[in-house]
Scaffold this motif. Structure first.
Motif, short mmCIF file in Angstrom:
data_model
loop_
_atom_site.label_atom_id
_atom_site.label_comp_id
_atom_site.label_asym_id
_atom_site.label_seq_id
_atom_site.Cartn_x
_atom_site.Cartn_y
_atom_site.Cartn_z
N ASP A 188 3.12 14.07 10.69
CA ASP A 188 1.87 13.32 10.62
C ASP A 188 2.03 12.13 9.67
OD1 ASP A 188 -0.68 12.38 10.64
OD2 ASP A 188 -1.63 14.21 9.89
N GLU A 189 2.24 10.93 10.23
CA GLU A 189 2.44 9.71 9.45
C GLU A 189 3.46 9.94 8.33
OE1 GLU A 189 1.17 6.89 10.21
OE2 GLU A 189 -0.78 7.13 11.16
N PRO A 190 4.67 10.41 8.65
CA PRO A 190 5.61 10.85 7.63
C PRO A 190 6.21 9.74 6.77
CG PRO A 190 6.68 10.84 9.76
CD PRO A 190 5.23 10.52 10.01
N THR A 191 6.00 8.47 7.15
CA THR A 191 6.64 7.38 6.40
C THR A 191 5.66 6.31 5.93
OG1 THR A 191 7.10 6.16 8.45
CG2 THR A 191 8.80 7.67 7.68
N THR A 192 4.36 6.60 5.99
CA THR A 192 3.35 5.60 5.65
C THR A 192 3.49 5.08 4.22
OG1 THR A 192 1.78 6.50 7.23
CG2 THR A 192 0.87 5.16 5.48
N SER A 193 3.80 5.97 3.28
CA SER A 193 3.86 5.58 1.87
C SER A 193 5.22 5.00 1.46
CB SER A 193 3.54 6.80 0.99
OG SER A 193 4.47 7.85 1.23
N LEU A 194 6.13 4.82 2.42
CA LEU A 194 7.48 4.35 2.11
C LEU A 194 7.67 2.92 2.57
CD1 LEU A 194 9.37 7.53 3.36
CD2 LEU A 194 8.55 7.08 1.05
N ASP A 195 8.62 2.22 1.93
CA ASP A 195 8.90 0.87 2.40
C ASP A 195 9.65 0.92 3.73
OD1 ASP A 195 11.87 0.73 2.06
OD2 ASP A 195 11.40 0.90 -0.07
#
Length: 266
Positions: free
Chosen positions: A179-186
């Motif tokens: 579930d949105e596994p990379t939203t907080s990453l650049d």
């Protein structure tokens, strides 16, 4: 539909609201996922993507109104008893959330997280066997054994998400819901994380349900796409087919927005 690995049929979900009648956050949604398939579920924020993922895992509050049917390998998820549900969530299906700290306890080392996960589902494993298996899995997501005794706060956001992925694949599930596994990453780290996740799943024959608002990501890593709008699935099909010949106006608007963002970046 019942021969599929994961099958959602006519699912409806409504959250309780004060002083007024609840409306359907998910309305008559049906999707299927085959063994080894990678399905991307896309749509704008608030359209119901995460609600759909949590409803199928029975992770919503008890006060939530749910109708429809969800089956995994032909077995009804909504009819599972607590023990069946515990095994289902760990051994059949694993979750990777947007924030890895949702999964990680700040007071436990990475090694302790792995040991606890394995022993909870395979109590006959010795501690040394569990450690060997965990180190092998951590190595697969490029986390060296030297970091076994470190705590989550000693890892970067990208490394914490790698740990969450390692915990998700530790029990060799048949399906991973990301579930949105990379939203907080650049962007660069996000690409690395998705590449590792899809590679591991391909090696193990694991299916993926990737919930995302990023069309480019879904286009690169998924086989099929399901477009969600206002609580409904408005279009579904092979990624290439949907991208080249979108049928729904909302899908066309998403693709136009994605192209606009790409041009701005360039």
């Amino acid at each position: 539909m019942t021969n599929s690995l994961f099958c959602v049929e006519n699912l409806r979900v409504a959250y309780p609201e004060r002083n007024q009648q609840s409306s359907w956050a998910i309305n008559d949604v049906s999707i299927t996922l085959e063994p080894g398939e990678k399905l991307g579920l896309v749509g704008e924020s608030g359209c119901g993507k995460s609600t759909l993922g949590r409803a199928t895992m029975r992770l919503l509050p008890k006060s939530t109104q749910i109708q429809g049917r969800v089956t995994f390998s032909g077995e009804s998820v909504f009819e599972m008893n607590p023990e069946q549900l515990r095994r289902f969530r760990g051994e059949a299906v694993s979750l990777v959330f947007q924030d890895p700290m949702t999964r990680l306890d700040p007071l436990m080392t990475i090694g302790e997280h792995c040991i606890e996960t394995l022993k909870a589902h395979e109590p006959k494993l010795s501690r040394s066997q569990a450690k060997d298996r965990a180190i092998e899995t951590l190595d697969a997501v490029k986390i060296p054994a030297s970091r076994w005794s470190q705590y989550p706060h000693e890892f970067s956001g990208g490394m914490r998400q790698r740990v969450a992925i390692a915990l998700a694949v530790l029990l060799n599930p048949k399906l991973i819901v990301a579930d949105e596994p990379t939203t907080s990453l650049d962007v660069t780290v996000a690409a690395q994380i998705l590449k590792e996740l899809t590679r591991l799943c391909e090696e193990r024959g694991t299916s993926i349900l990737l919930i995302s608002h990023d069309l480019a990501m879904v286009g690169e890593y998924c086989d099929r796409i399901a477009v969600m709008y206002n609580g409904k699935i408005v279009e579904t099909g092979p990624v290439e087919s949907v991208f080249q010949n979108p049928q729904h106006e909302y899908t066309r608007s998403l693709l136009k927005a994605a192209l606009h963002i790409q041009k701005d970046r360039e």
